[in-house]
Each structure stands twice: as C-alpha cells, then as structure tokens.
Design a protein around this motif. Sequence first.
Motif, short mmCIF file in Angstrom:
data_model
loop_
_atom_site.label_atom_id
_atom_site.label_comp_id
_atom_site.label_asym_id
_atom_site.label_seq_id
_atom_site.Cartn_x
_atom_site.Cartn_y
_atom_site.Cartn_z
N LEU A 64 1.13 -1.08 0.31
CA LEU A 64 -0.02 -0.29 0.42
C LEU A 64 1.01 1.13 0.05
N ASP A 65 2.08 1.26 0.49
CA ASP A 65 3.47 2.33 0.27
C ASP A 65 3.27 2.89 -1.11
N ILE A 66 3.97 1.66 -1.75
CA ILE A 66 4.02 1.69 -3.05
C ILE A 66 3.39 2.86 -4.07
N PRO A 67 2.12 2.76 -4.01
CA PRO A 67 1.72 3.66 -4.29
C PRO A 67 1.60 4.92 -3.84
N ARG A 68 2.32 5.47 -2.36
CA ARG A 68 2.15 6.58 -2.25
C ARG A 68 3.67 7.59 -2.46
N ARG A 69 4.57 6.10 -2.99
CA ARG A 69 5.91 6.37 -2.98
C ARG A 69 6.36 7.03 -4.96
N ALA A 70 5.00 5.45 -5.28
CA ALA A 70 5.53 6.32 -6.50
C ALA A 70 4.96 7.63 -6.76
N ARG A 71 3.80 8.37 -6.69
CA ARG A 71 2.90 9.30 -6.88
C ARG A 71 4.31 10.40 -6.46
N SER A 72 4.74 10.34 -5.35
CA SER A 72 5.76 11.32 -4.86
C SER A 72 7.05 11.38 -5.61
N ALA A 73 6.87 10.65 -6.14
CA ALA A 73 8.36 10.25 -7.47
C ALA A 73 7.93 10.78 -8.99
N GLY A 74 6.84 11.10 -9.00
CA GLY A 74 5.83 11.16 -9.63
C GLY A 74 5.80 10.25 -11.18
N VAL A 75 5.12 9.72 -10.98
CA VAL A 75 4.25 8.17 -11.11
C VAL A 75 3.35 8.50 -11.64
N ARG A 76 2.58 8.29 -12.37
CA ARG A 76 1.19 8.33 -12.94
C ARG A 76 0.90 7.17 -12.00
N THR A 77 0.20 6.70 -11.76
CA THR A 77 -0.95 5.39 -10.53
C THR A 77 -1.79 5.43 -11.45
N ALA A 78 -1.95 3.72 -11.12
CA ALA A 78 -3.71 3.33 -11.55
C ALA A 78 -3.84 1.85 -10.89
N LEU A 79 -5.31 1.80 -10.51
CA LEU A 79 -5.48 0.89 -9.37
C LEU A 79 -6.28 -0.13 -10.85
N LEU A 80 -6.46 -1.40 -11.20
CA LEU A 80 -6.82 -1.39 -12.40
C LEU A 80 -7.52 -2.90 -11.67
#
Length: 125
Positions: free
Chosen positions: A21-37
């Motif tokens: 669950l921490d990965i999407p937070r970290r990814a968004r902080s790094a500028g990575v766009r995120t999707a839940l599918l």
Amino acid sequence: MPLLGLIMDYGGVLTDGPELLDIPRRARSAGVRTALLSDAHRVPDGCADLFDVVVLGAAAGARKPDPEVFRRVAAMLELAPDQCVVVDDLLVNVRGARAAGAVTIRHEDPETTVAELEILLDLTP
C-alpha cells in the motif's frame, strides 16, 4: 530509464501487506502516474485515494486479461503501455498486460515485488 506509470491489482496484491500500500504513495511522490485496475466491484476508499485513476470491473470497456484493458488504462494515465509496469498476482493477467506491451511483475511475495518496483520506478528505499 525508469518507467512513468504504475498499474496495480487490488485483491491478492494490495491486500498482501502494508508495504504494498505504501508503493503507490511513494510512486506518486516520485512523479509516477498510478492506476488501480481490479475486477473487484469496489475497494476501500483509503486504497482508491492512493491512485490517480481507479478502474473497477469492466468500467474501461474491457476486462482483465484482455490486453485492451491495459492499453486503455495506460491511455487514462496519458502513457503508452510500454511506459508502465503492471503488478498482478494472476499469471493470465500478467500475460495480458505483457501482450499489451507493458512491463510486468507477477506478485508472489511483498518483499520481491517492492524490490522490483523500487528498481523499475527508481524509488529510493
């Protein structure tokens, strides 16, 4: 070059521990766009809030493992599939994502999945 998008499954992946669950937070902080599918009909609000885009069931007009759903979700992130990493626990879905051109991770354990995502998305531990 790190990937620019992260597409994650809910059941069997995000339900497998807090480090995931921490990965999407970290990814968004790094500028990575995120999707839940997810094939789920609903997910907890706290989980959905971690993502830029949430696609449940057949909301994108296709369902996993159809490669088209991965293409459409990448497009929702304004990315090409080959700019995204898809994380799923089911081999059939991983194959569908790969057929769409995405980089894939078959989730089997949290430690390995997190380590692979840190490398692919250039996230610092």
